[in-house]
Design an enzyme around this catalytic site. Structure first.
Site, mmCIF file in Angstrom:
data_model
loop_
_atom_site.group_PDB
_atom_site.id
_atom_site.type_symbol
_atom_site.label_atom_id
_atom_site.label_comp_id
_atom_site.label_asym_id
_atom_site.label_seq_id
_atom_site.Cartn_x
_atom_site.Cartn_y
_atom_site.Cartn_z
ATOM 1 N N HIS A 84 0.850 -1.193 0.000
ATOM 2 C CA HIS A 84 0.000 0.000 0.000
ATOM 3 C C HIS A 84 0.887 1.245 0.000
ATOM 4 O O HIS A 84 2.027 1.197 0.485
ATOM 5 C CB HIS A 84 -0.900 -0.030 1.240
ATOM 6 C CG HIS A 84 -1.874 1.097 1.329
ATOM 7 N ND1 HIS A 84 -1.561 2.307 1.892
ATOM 8 C CD2 HIS A 84 -3.163 1.188 0.919
ATOM 9 C CE1 HIS A 84 -2.618 3.098 1.832
ATOM 10 N NE2 HIS A 84 -3.604 2.461 1.244
ATOM 11 N N PRO A 85 0.405 2.391 -0.509
ATOM 12 C CA PRO A 85 1.247 3.601 -0.555
ATOM 13 C C PRO A 85 1.760 4.083 0.798
ATOM 14 O O PRO A 85 2.758 4.810 0.848
ATOM 15 C CB PRO A 85 0.324 4.643 -1.191
ATOM 16 C CG PRO A 85 -0.598 3.846 -2.044
ATOM 17 C CD PRO A 85 -0.835 2.571 -1.286
ATOM 18 N N ARG A 86 1.131 3.691 1.901
ATOM 19 C CA ARG A 86 1.632 4.086 3.222
ATOM 20 C C ARG A 86 2.837 3.252 3.660
ATOM 21 O O ARG A 86 3.469 3.570 4.670
ATOM 22 C CB ARG A 86 0.521 3.956 4.273
ATOM 23 C CG ARG A 86 -0.513 5.068 4.281
ATOM 24 C CD ARG A 86 0.010 6.376 4.870
ATOM 25 N NE ARG A 86 0.512 6.235 6.231
ATOM 26 C CZ ARG A 86 -0.222 6.331 7.326
ATOM 27 N NH1 ARG A 86 -1.516 6.561 7.233
ATOM 28 N NH2 ARG A 86 0.314 6.205 8.522
ATOM 29 N N LYS A 87 3.126 2.177 2.942
ATOM 30 C CA LYS A 87 4.231 1.308 3.325
ATOM 31 C C LYS A 87 5.550 1.832 2.751
ATOM 32 O O LYS A 87 5.568 2.740 1.924
ATOM 33 C CB LYS A 87 3.972 -0.123 2.857
ATOM 34 C CG LYS A 87 2.634 -0.691 3.334
ATOM 35 C CD LYS A 87 2.475 -0.582 4.844
ATOM 36 C CE LYS A 87 1.211 -1.244 5.354
ATOM 37 N NZ LYS A 87 -0.007 -0.444 5.144
ATOM 38 N N VAL A 88 6.673 1.239 3.180
ATOM 39 C CA VAL A 88 7.990 1.734 2.763
ATOM 40 C C VAL A 88 8.174 1.584 1.261
ATOM 41 O O VAL A 88 8.722 2.467 0.595
ATOM 42 C CB VAL A 88 9.113 1.008 3.531
ATOM 43 C CG1 VAL A 88 10.486 1.486 3.059
ATOM 44 C CG2 VAL A 88 8.970 1.258 5.041
#
Length: 380
Positions: free
Chosen positions: A182-186
């Protein structure tokens, strides 16, 4: 009215290389699950020290497939942390089993042998343990305990790409682990996930389960010079990843080590800036590993003179996009029908913590400003 430039809480690291890789996939004419997905699976599994990788549409669908693979269903209980994104508990209900909420360690936000043991029963068939916010749980202790109890341990590694436990990548030695892009991940593929495991037969079945239960994949059928009449061996799902996503993911894998190193440097500077503020406890590495600092959260102790929501509001007023800390699933309306055991640490963390900005575009001036706001509020 003055326009305040906002410091975002997270910015995905996406550049021209990812754009070109996605464009190449589009130009190839193969945009569904295909050769790039297979390569992404192989490279990601190698990176995290697993025998096999199975790409899926999200970490949630990966966790769901893990429980299907384990044969869980009605009458079974699965111990999960309430302190986690709600998907961790939801997947248990997706297979008809019952989620049982356990408390967590105050310093790490993770399940421990003791908190699991406090709620497990003869009906407990599995535990889903989360490497919360990238902070690795004690893999050695939990794996040993799960083996002793005779229950399966599923590792929710949604946030943990690049984190380590006992000197090795999170994922090494895991019976089964699920990861998020997901875009919130690294690292990100927009949406998408991966299941890693060492069991070749299990990986084969997971690949079938993600693709409607077919005994031969669409890519294999299209690659064959002869007609292939597929069979559908079981009722399954459409949880596939596209080659466009995998093309982006392959570029992102090359960035992972550098991104983690940068995040750890930024986190170290946060620790220096916040060290003199009474009542703030920043997240740190546990004794058994290193976090990738997917999230940098701080816990407000009783002596900090302002509540979490007031701090969030002041940060927002002064141009800082922070977030509340990790949610507690048992407090959400979806789980209003569940009466869990007492979860005092979970409720304290979800009430008294917040997540500060941490990403590749964060500057020292940004960090100075954020720390200044927190210092000002402590003095009032």
């Amino acid at each position: 009215m003055e326009v305040v430039e906002v410091i975002p809480v997270m910015v995905p690291m996406l550049g021209e290389e990812e754009a070109l890789a996605a464009a190449d996939a589009v130009r190839s004419g193969w945009v569904a699950q295909g050769p790039r997905v297979a390569r992404f699976e192989q490279e990601f599994a190698g990176l995290v020290g697993a025998g096999h990788g199975v790409a899926v549409s999200s970490c949630t669908t990966g966790l769901h497939l893990a429980l299907v693979l384990l044969g869980l269903g009605p009458g079974d209980e699965v111990v999960v942390p309430s302190l986690s994104f709600i998907a961790t508990a939801n997947v248990v209900r997706h297979v008809g089993a019952t989620p049982v909420f356990a408390d967590v360690d105050l310093a790490t936000g993770n399940l421990t042998v003791e908190t699991i043991d406090a709620v497990r029963t003869p009906r407990t068939r599995a535990v889903i343990a989360v490497h919360q916010g990238g902070v690795p749980f004690d893999t050695a202790a939990l794996r040993k305990a799960a083996d002793g109890w005779g229950v399966a341990l599923v590792e929710d590694a949604a946030c943990a790409a690049g984190s380590t436990a006992y000197g090795q990548s999170v994922g090494v030695g895991a019976a089964i682990a699920a990861w998020s892009f997901h875009p919130r991940k690294v690292i990100t593929t927009g949406e998408g996930g991966m299941v890693t495991l060492d069991d070749a037969d299990g990986a084969k079945r997971l690949r079938r389960l993600r693709e409607h239960g077919m005994n031969v994949s669409a890519a294999e059928r299209h690659a064959s010079a002869q007609p292939v009449l597929e069979a559908y061996l079981e009722t399954a799902f459409n949880y596939r990843m596209t080659d466009i996503q995998a093309a982006v993911g392959l570029v992102q894998l090359g960035r992972l080590a550098g991104l983690v190193a940068q995040r750890r440097e930024l986190a170290a500077r946060y620790h220096e800036l916040l060290a003199g503020i009474d009542g703030l406890v920043p997240v740190r590495d546990p004794a058994h590993g290193q976090t990738n600092y997917q999230s940098f959260w701080v816990l407000l102790r009783e002596e900090y003179p302002r509540g979490r929501d007031e701090v969030l509001a002041e940060l927002a007023r002064r141009g800082v996009s922070a977030r509340r800390g990790i949610m507690a699933s048992h407090l959400e309306p979806a789980y209003a029908d569940v009466t869990p055991a007492a979860l005092p640490v979970t409720e304290r963390i979800t009430r008294d913590s917040l997540i500060l900005p941490l990403h590749h575009k964060l500057t020292e001036d940004d960090q100075d400003h954020i720390a200044g706001v927190l210092r000002d509020m402590a003095r009032r």
